[in-house]
Design an enzyme around this catalytic site. Structure first.
Site, PDB file in Angstrom:
ATOM      1  N   ASP A  71       0.861  -1.207  -0.096  1.00 36.12           N
ATOM      2  CA  ASP A  71       0.035   0.155  -0.123  1.00 36.12           C
ATOM      3  C   ASP A  71       0.731   1.290   0.184  1.00 36.12           C
ATOM      4  O   ASP A  71       1.902   1.213   0.869  1.00 36.12           O
ATOM      5  CB  ASP A  71      -1.010  -0.111   1.186  1.00 36.12           C
ATOM      6  CG  ASP A  71      -2.114   1.080   1.000  1.00 36.12           C
ATOM      7  OD1 ASP A  71      -3.306   0.517   0.896  1.00 36.12           O
ATOM      8  OD2 ASP A  71      -1.711   2.184   1.085  1.00 36.12           O
ATOM      9  N   ILE A  72       0.511   2.162  -0.695  1.00 35.76           N
ATOM     10  CA  ILE A  72       1.301   3.368  -0.962  1.00 35.76           C
ATOM     11  C   ILE A  72       1.379   4.359   0.339  1.00 35.76           C
ATOM     12  O   ILE A  72       2.223   4.996   0.648  1.00 35.76           O
ATOM     13  CB  ILE A  72       0.889   4.124  -2.124  1.00 35.76           C
ATOM     14  CG1 ILE A  72       1.963   5.208  -2.833  1.00 35.76           C
ATOM     15  CG2 ILE A  72      -0.257   4.989  -1.801  1.00 35.76           C
ATOM     16  CD1 ILE A  72       1.767   5.605  -4.113  1.00 35.76           C
ATOM     17  N   ASN A 113     -12.855  -3.329   2.473  1.00 38.58           N
ATOM     18  CA  ASN A 113     -13.854  -2.160   2.698  1.00 38.58           C
ATOM     19  C   ASN A 113     -14.969  -2.253   1.403  1.00 38.58           C
ATOM     20  O   ASN A 113     -14.397  -2.358   0.165  1.00 38.58           O
ATOM     21  CB  ASN A 113     -13.128  -1.018   2.544  1.00 38.58           C
ATOM     22  CG  ASN A 113     -12.129  -0.742   3.857  1.00 38.58           C
ATOM     23  OD1 ASN A 113     -12.497  -1.350   4.979  1.00 38.58           O
ATOM     24  ND2 ASN A 113     -10.977  -0.165   3.658  1.00 38.58           N
ATOM     25  N   VAL A 172     -10.699   2.963  -3.627  1.00 38.39           N
ATOM     26  CA  VAL A 172     -10.363   2.249  -5.024  1.00 38.39           C
ATOM     27  C   VAL A 172     -11.403   1.117  -5.342  1.00 38.39           C
ATOM     28  O   VAL A 172     -11.864   0.201  -4.583  1.00 38.39           O
ATOM     29  CB  VAL A 172      -8.944   1.750  -5.076  1.00 38.39           C
ATOM     30  CG1 VAL A 172      -8.897   1.135  -6.403  1.00 38.39           C
ATOM     31  CG2 VAL A 172      -7.972   2.805  -4.867  1.00 38.39           C
ATOM     32  N   HIS A 219      -9.992  -5.419  -3.304  1.00 42.64           N
ATOM     33  CA  HIS A 219      -8.653  -5.599  -2.865  1.00 42.64           C
ATOM     34  C   HIS A 219      -8.809  -5.936  -1.181  1.00 42.64           C
ATOM     35  O   HIS A 219      -9.644  -5.505  -0.698  1.00 42.64           O
ATOM     36  CB  HIS A 219      -7.837  -4.364  -3.031  1.00 42.64           C
ATOM     37  CG  HIS A 219      -8.362  -2.923  -2.480  1.00 42.64           C
ATOM     38  ND1 HIS A 219      -9.370  -2.404  -3.424  1.00 42.64           N
ATOM     39  CD2 HIS A 219      -8.522  -2.364  -1.292  1.00 42.64           C
ATOM     40  CE1 HIS A 219      -9.783  -1.306  -2.592  1.00 42.64           C
ATOM     41  NE2 HIS A 219      -9.331  -1.214  -1.237  1.00 42.64           N
ATOM     42  N   HIS A 244      -6.859  -5.898   2.208  1.00 49.95           N
ATOM     43  CA  HIS A 244      -5.859  -5.196   2.967  1.00 49.95           C
ATOM     44  C   HIS A 244      -5.403  -6.268   3.917  1.00 49.95           C
ATOM     45  O   HIS A 244      -5.951  -7.063   4.667  1.00 49.95           O
ATOM     46  CB  HIS A 244      -6.394  -4.020   3.782  1.00 49.95           C
ATOM     47  CG  HIS A 244      -6.777  -2.730   3.151  1.00 49.95           C
ATOM     48  ND1 HIS A 244      -6.234  -1.827   2.733  1.00 49.95           N
ATOM     49  CD2 HIS A 244      -8.154  -2.662   2.422  1.00 49.95           C
ATOM     50  CE1 HIS A 244      -6.978  -0.789   2.251  1.00 49.95           C
ATOM     51  NE2 HIS A 244      -8.006  -1.433   2.178  1.00 49.95           N
TER      52      HIS A 244
HETATM   53  P1  AMP Z   1      -9.738   1.287   0.197  1.00 47.91           P
HETATM   54  O1  AMP Z   1      -9.585   2.696   0.961  1.00 47.91           O
HETATM   55  O2  AMP Z   1     -10.202   0.217   0.741  1.00 47.91           O
HETATM   56  O3  AMP Z   1     -10.403   1.483  -1.163  1.00 47.91           O
HETATM   57  O4  AMP Z   1      -8.061   1.117  -0.078  1.00 47.91           O
HETATM   58  C1  AMP Z   1      -7.510   1.623  -1.166  1.00 47.91           C
HETATM   59  C2  AMP Z   1      -6.179   1.516  -0.712  1.00 47.91           C
HETATM   60  O5  AMP Z   1      -5.225   1.842  -1.861  1.00 47.91           O
HETATM   61  C3  AMP Z   1      -5.382   2.853   0.129  1.00 47.91           C
HETATM   62  O6  AMP Z   1      -5.113   2.197   1.509  1.00 47.91           O
HETATM   63  C4  AMP Z   1      -4.565   3.614  -0.540  1.00 47.91           C
HETATM   64  O7  AMP Z   1      -3.634   3.852   0.357  1.00 47.91           O
HETATM   65  C5  AMP Z   1      -4.079   2.356  -1.545  1.00 47.91           C
HETATM   66  N1  AMP Z   1      -3.481   3.244  -2.795  1.00 47.91           N
HETATM   67  C6  AMP Z   1      -4.056   4.053  -3.495  1.00 47.91           C
HETATM   68  N2  AMP Z   1      -3.207   4.400  -4.466  1.00 47.91           N
HETATM   69  C7  AMP Z   1      -2.276   3.591  -4.609  1.00 47.91           C
HETATM   70  C8  AMP Z   1      -1.138   3.073  -5.097  1.00 47.91           C
HETATM   71  N3  AMP Z   1      -0.732   3.970  -6.334  1.00 47.91           N
HETATM   72  N4  AMP Z   1      -0.327   2.292  -5.061  1.00 47.91           N
HETATM   73  C9  AMP Z   1      -0.287   1.419  -4.063  1.00 47.91           C
HETATM   74  N5  AMP Z   1      -1.532   1.629  -3.225  1.00 47.91           N
HETATM   75  C10 AMP Z   1      -2.345   2.667  -3.516  1.00 47.91           C
END
Ligand code: AMP
Ligand code: ZN
Length: 113
Positions: free
Chosen positions: A29-30, A86, A95, A99, A101
């Site tokens: 995760d970024i 989520n 996103v 996915h 976590h």
């Molecule tokens: P969610 O809030 O459950 O949709 O999780 C989306 C996750 O994607 C968040 O924890 C972000 O930090 C992560 N995220 C967003 N952009 C990127 C990226 N470019 N590379 C890796 N993780 C990302």
């Protein structure tokens, strides 16, 4: 292609991949929320958990088992770790490509915020 995770899977956006196979990609995760914060992402685009259907059962099982395998590789199997999907706005989904976590390496509070 507008989906961020589809673009990462396609290699259009760099990511720190920790695992990949024919059906899954896992990357860091970024914005990590714990010392280990990995996202396990299917190659197929499914927007939310609400669109998961019986054809995805094996895939979702693979995602969960992959999370456990990554946690074990990193030494968190016994101490503990958390997996989270989520779904939609009130749960904080940002996103819209499912996915899982995988978080570990610190004590995680319950209930979550
Ligand atoms: P969610 O809030 O459950 O949709 O999780 C989306 C996750 O994607 C968040 O924890 C972000 O930090 C992560 N995220 C967003 N952009 C990127 C990226 N470019 N590379 C890796 N993780 C990302
Ligand atoms: Zn996607």
């Amino acid at each position: 292609m507008s989906c961020l995770f589809c673009r990462i899977i396609a290699g259009e956006i760099p990511g720190s991949r920790v695992y990949e196979d024919a059906e899954l990609v896992a990357f860091d995760d970024i914005h990590p929320q714990a010392p280990m914060h990995v996202l396990i992402v299917p190659r197929v685009h499914v927007p939310t958990l609400n669109e998961v259907d019986p054809s995805h059962d094996a895939l979702v099982g693979s995602m969960i088992r992959r999370a456990a395998a990554i946690a074990a590789e990193r030494g968190y199997a016994e101490g503990g770790y958390r997996t989270v999907f989520n779904c939609n706005a009130q749960a904080g989904q940002t996103v819209f490509h499912i996915h899982l976590h995988l978080l570990g390496g610190r004590t995680l509070a319950w209930p979550p915020g």
